[in-house]
Design a protein around this motif. Structure first.
Motif, short mmCIF file in Angstrom:
data_model
loop_
_atom_site.label_atom_id
_atom_site.label_comp_id
_atom_site.label_asym_id
_atom_site.label_seq_id
_atom_site.Cartn_x
_atom_site.Cartn_y
_atom_site.Cartn_z
N MET A 1 -22.33 49.85 21.73
CA MET A 1 -22.30 48.40 21.96
C MET A 1 -23.56 47.79 21.37
O MET A 1 -24.67 48.21 21.70
N VAL A 2 -23.37 46.82 20.48
CA VAL A 2 -24.51 46.08 19.94
C VAL A 2 -24.50 44.71 20.60
O VAL A 2 -23.52 43.95 20.48
N PHE A 3 -25.58 44.39 21.30
CA PHE A 3 -25.67 43.14 22.07
C PHE A 3 -26.63 42.18 21.37
O PHE A 3 -27.79 42.53 21.10
N ALA A 4 -26.13 40.99 21.07
CA ALA A 4 -26.98 39.97 20.44
C ALA A 4 -27.84 39.30 21.49
O ALA A 4 -27.39 38.45 22.23
N SER A 5 -29.11 39.72 21.57
CA SER A 5 -30.05 39.02 22.42
C SER A 5 -30.80 38.00 21.55
O SER A 5 -30.34 37.67 20.45
N SER A 6 -31.92 37.52 22.04
CA SER A 6 -32.56 36.40 21.36
C SER A 6 -34.05 36.39 21.62
O SER A 6 -34.52 36.85 22.68
N CYS A 7 -34.81 35.84 20.70
CA CYS A 7 -36.25 35.67 20.94
C CYS A 7 -36.48 34.67 22.06
O CYS A 7 -37.60 34.57 22.57
N ALA A 8 -35.43 33.96 22.49
CA ALA A 8 -35.55 33.07 23.65
C ALA A 8 -35.70 33.84 24.95
O ALA A 8 -35.94 33.26 26.01
N ALA A 9 -35.57 35.18 24.90
CA ALA A 9 -35.89 36.00 26.08
C ALA A 9 -37.38 35.88 26.42
O ALA A 9 -37.79 36.16 27.54
N PHE A 10 -38.17 35.45 25.44
CA PHE A 10 -39.60 35.24 25.69
C PHE A 10 -39.88 33.77 25.95
O PHE A 10 -39.12 32.90 25.56
N GLY A 11 -41.01 33.50 26.58
CA GLY A 11 -41.40 32.12 26.82
C GLY A 11 -42.58 32.06 27.77
O GLY A 11 -43.08 33.10 28.20
N GLY A 12 -43.03 30.85 28.07
CA GLY A 12 -44.13 30.69 29.01
C GLY A 12 -45.48 30.95 28.37
O GLY A 12 -45.69 30.63 27.20
N ASP A 13 -46.37 31.56 29.13
CA ASP A 13 -47.74 31.76 28.67
C ASP A 13 -47.83 33.03 27.83
O ASP A 13 -48.24 34.08 28.30
N LEU A 14 -47.41 32.91 26.57
CA LEU A 14 -47.31 34.08 25.71
C LEU A 14 -48.57 34.32 24.90
O LEU A 14 -49.30 33.37 24.59
N PRO A 15 -48.80 35.57 24.51
CA PRO A 15 -49.82 35.80 23.50
C PRO A 15 -49.36 35.16 22.19
O PRO A 15 -48.16 34.92 22.01
N HIS A 16 -50.30 34.88 21.26
CA HIS A 16 -49.90 34.20 20.02
C HIS A 16 -48.85 35.02 19.27
O HIS A 16 -47.89 34.47 18.71
N GLN B 1 -38.06 30.72 29.52
CA GLN B 1 -38.18 29.38 30.09
C GLN B 1 -36.89 28.58 29.91
O GLN B 1 -36.89 27.35 29.97
N THR B 2 -35.80 29.30 29.66
CA THR B 2 -34.46 28.70 29.63
C THR B 2 -33.52 29.65 30.36
O THR B 2 -33.79 30.86 30.44
N SER B 3 -32.40 29.12 30.83
CA SER B 3 -31.40 29.98 31.47
C SER B 3 -30.76 30.90 30.45
O SER B 3 -30.46 32.07 30.73
N TYR B 4 -30.57 30.41 29.23
CA TYR B 4 -30.04 31.24 28.14
C TYR B 4 -30.95 32.46 27.92
O TYR B 4 -30.47 33.60 27.88
N GLY B 5 -32.25 32.22 27.80
CA GLY B 5 -33.19 33.32 27.61
C GLY B 5 -33.19 34.29 28.79
O GLY B 5 -33.27 35.51 28.61
N THR B 6 -33.08 33.75 29.99
CA THR B 6 -33.00 34.58 31.20
C THR B 6 -31.78 35.48 31.14
O THR B 6 -31.86 36.69 31.40
N GLN B 7 -30.64 34.89 30.80
CA GLN B 7 -29.39 35.66 30.77
C GLN B 7 -29.43 36.72 29.67
O GLN B 7 -28.91 37.83 29.85
N LYS B 8 -30.07 36.42 28.56
CA LYS B 8 -30.20 37.40 27.47
C LYS B 8 -31.14 38.54 27.92
O LYS B 8 -30.85 39.72 27.67
N ALA B 9 -32.25 38.21 28.57
CA ALA B 9 -33.18 39.25 29.04
C ALA B 9 -32.50 40.15 30.06
O ALA B 9 -32.72 41.37 30.08
N ILE B 10 -31.65 39.58 30.90
CA ILE B 10 -30.90 40.38 31.88
C ILE B 10 -29.91 41.28 31.16
O ILE B 10 -29.77 42.47 31.49
N GLY B 11 -29.23 40.74 30.15
CA GLY B 11 -28.31 41.55 29.36
C GLY B 11 -29.00 42.76 28.74
O GLY B 11 -28.48 43.88 28.77
N GLU B 12 -30.19 42.54 28.21
CA GLU B 12 -30.97 43.65 27.63
C GLU B 12 -31.21 44.75 28.67
O GLU B 12 -31.06 45.94 28.38
N LEU B 13 -31.62 44.34 29.87
CA LEU B 13 -31.89 45.31 30.94
C LEU B 13 -30.63 46.09 31.30
O LEU B 13 -30.68 47.31 31.50
#
Lengths: 330, 330
Positions: B123-138, B149-161
């Motif tokens: 299974m290849v799952f399309a996640s997104s760089c939107a899984a990151f956000g907030g106080d990030l390193p450069h 910092q979006t629900s989309y990014g949250t749902q993608k980060a959960i999918g990855e897990l």
């Protein structure tokens, strides 16, 4: 305030309930301290009489995956939920579906109940340092990726993400705390892979032998019941805007090898007591435990005012005082 | 091999389907290259005739949250699923429940279907760089925490897990790819907050003006359709044991400011074309876009053999070649 604790008959749940009833005040959403007028205790078994005899306590026993029961445990006018209930690490590893149902689905169900509740209730979610794992840096930071190597850790990391997003959306006012392994737990061993970390202190102090299933060089990240309860209340009482872009924090703890734990036991209680540890490795447990991070940098927790244990010896002394009435089987 | 693509009528889905039908071989679980004998395309609308006219294609149109349809799209003898379907960033922000249903529940439903399927499907799952956000390193590393910092990014980060844990358990052989923002997309703008990044190139090249809702100094992490499709196939073909303790990788991309994108357009197509960008800020879009990380260190992707674009000018030239038949409205 109307407060609900899930997993309330567990060891931390009981101590937290006692603490809330005794101090009788929590910081509400408006920043003021208010008395606890109703405390609902939910678990698979009823809380002990010492708690349920308090007129403010409402005790519910049943399955947290039963949404009707969950809704009964968290009425629409609930101010705060402390969500401690979980299928622990080895348990969720053995029964994947049960772990998903309790650790993920019930957490989401609580968030949905609170979303529909009056106002923006507070929710304190017990996460775990087991959210981390895999190829970790030696010291884990709050900004280290969660790459858990157990289903329990995966479900906790997902819970953290949900709590943060529901909070960002204004549905709840959530806070997730990554608990270190808690030592010394009273009572019986449980299904957590970490349960030995308490057993090897608790049983020898009471004249019994205890198996240590991991080798002495394994390093663990620990905290005492006293600091866990203190920090759980502190997390609840912090203002929402103190948290910033994430609602998760790794709680302070201390890093010690299993050999160091045995040495602290010897130094507090003598060599005869420490000699009651039976060092018999169990590869299943050892693999899980060595997958957890051994040390954290908890500067975010320090900046938020969370407190820290002194170390293993003082934690053992506190256990003797709190749970053994000051007496050990030397 | 029997392969299913979800979100197959989308822009990347169509290109991936074309690529699989043309190359007609994927690396199977046993490491051998095998022809694609059946390609199921699932989306809310049927894929275009150019794809469905191929005798190997089975096209299904409907709601991915319909578990009966999903089971029909992924029969028990499925070898591989490319899961691209999603409610995109601004869409999931506007309709939280729809985002949870499509981005989280449907992903989990696919994992459960594959768990019950024959063997251990990929299974290849399309996640997104939107899984990151907030106080990030450069510069975001693969081991940087996902604090979306979006629900989309949250749902993608959960999918990855979930993909990592289902893979660790041996239920599926999953791989999650954090897509950069894809430019230049052909066709119409969509509900992604990032859609302007394609519009400000695509529309001016065809003689139309396009609104740029963010200021020129905003920096974005981009990749071309060509590299996304290439890397999606590469991710599928990698051996399971190449992935290590995590099944997630941030795909290579390039970091450029929005002003830099406009400058590249000018240098490829001239000042008249670049002059068709209408710089009118939209605070809602700008807030989402600035919450995404502007640059990544993708050394894990490089070590795994993923490929990288040359930069903005070559990406614009490829778009003119692939989508505009080499012609621009100078």
């Amino acid at each position: 305030m109307k407060v609900t604790i899930t997993g309330a008959s567990g060891f931390i749940g009981q101590k937290l309930a006692r603490r809330l009833l005794d101090s009788n005040a929590l910081v509400a959403s408006d920043g003021s301290r208010k008395p606890v007028t109703e405390l609902t205790l939910l678990d698979v078994v009823n809380a002990p009489d010492a708690l349920t005899s308090d007129a403010r306590v409402r005790s519910l026993a049943g399955d947290i995956t039963d949404e009707t029961l969950l809704a009964e445990a968290i009425p629409g006018d609930t101010d705060s939920v402390f969500h401690l209930a979980a299928i622990v690490s080895a348990g969720a590893e053995e029964d994947f579906d049960l772990g998903m149902a309790v650790n993920l689905d019930a957490t989401r169900a609580i968030l949905e109940i609170l979303r529909k509740a009056d106002g923006v209730p507070k929710m304190v979610f017990a996460s775990s340092c087991a959210a981390f794992g895999g190829d970790l840096p030696h010291i884990v930071e709050d900004m280290t990726a969660t790459t858990p190597q157990t289903s329990y850790g995966t479900q906790k990391a997902i819970g953290e993400l949900l709590v943060s997003d529901y909070s960002r959306k204004g549905f709840v006012d959530g806070r997730s705390l990554r608990f270190p392994t808690v030592v010394v737990r009273p009572g019986k061993p449980n299904k957590a892979a970490s349960t030995f970390a308490s057993s090897i202190i608790r049983e020898p102090l009471q004249g019994e032998t205890a198996v240590c299933p991991v080798a002495g060089d394994a390093r663990m990240w620990l905290a005492s019941p006293r600091s866990i309860v203190e920090n759980t209340v502190h997390a609840h009482n912090l203002a929402a805007d103190a948290w910033g872009a994430s609602r998760t924090v790794s709680l302070p703890g201390f890093s010690v090898t299993v050999a160091g734990m045995a040495k602290a036991l010897e130094s507090v209680a003598g060599p005869a007591v420490a000699g009651r540890i039976d060092w018999t490795p169990d590869p299943f447990i050892e693999k899980i435990v060595r997958g957890w991070p051994p040390e954290f940098n908890t500067k975010r927790a320090a900046a938020l005012g969370f407190s820290q244990d002194e170390g293993m010896e003082s934690v053992i002394r506190a256990f003797i005082e709190d749970e053994l009435g000051g007496t050990i089987a030397a």
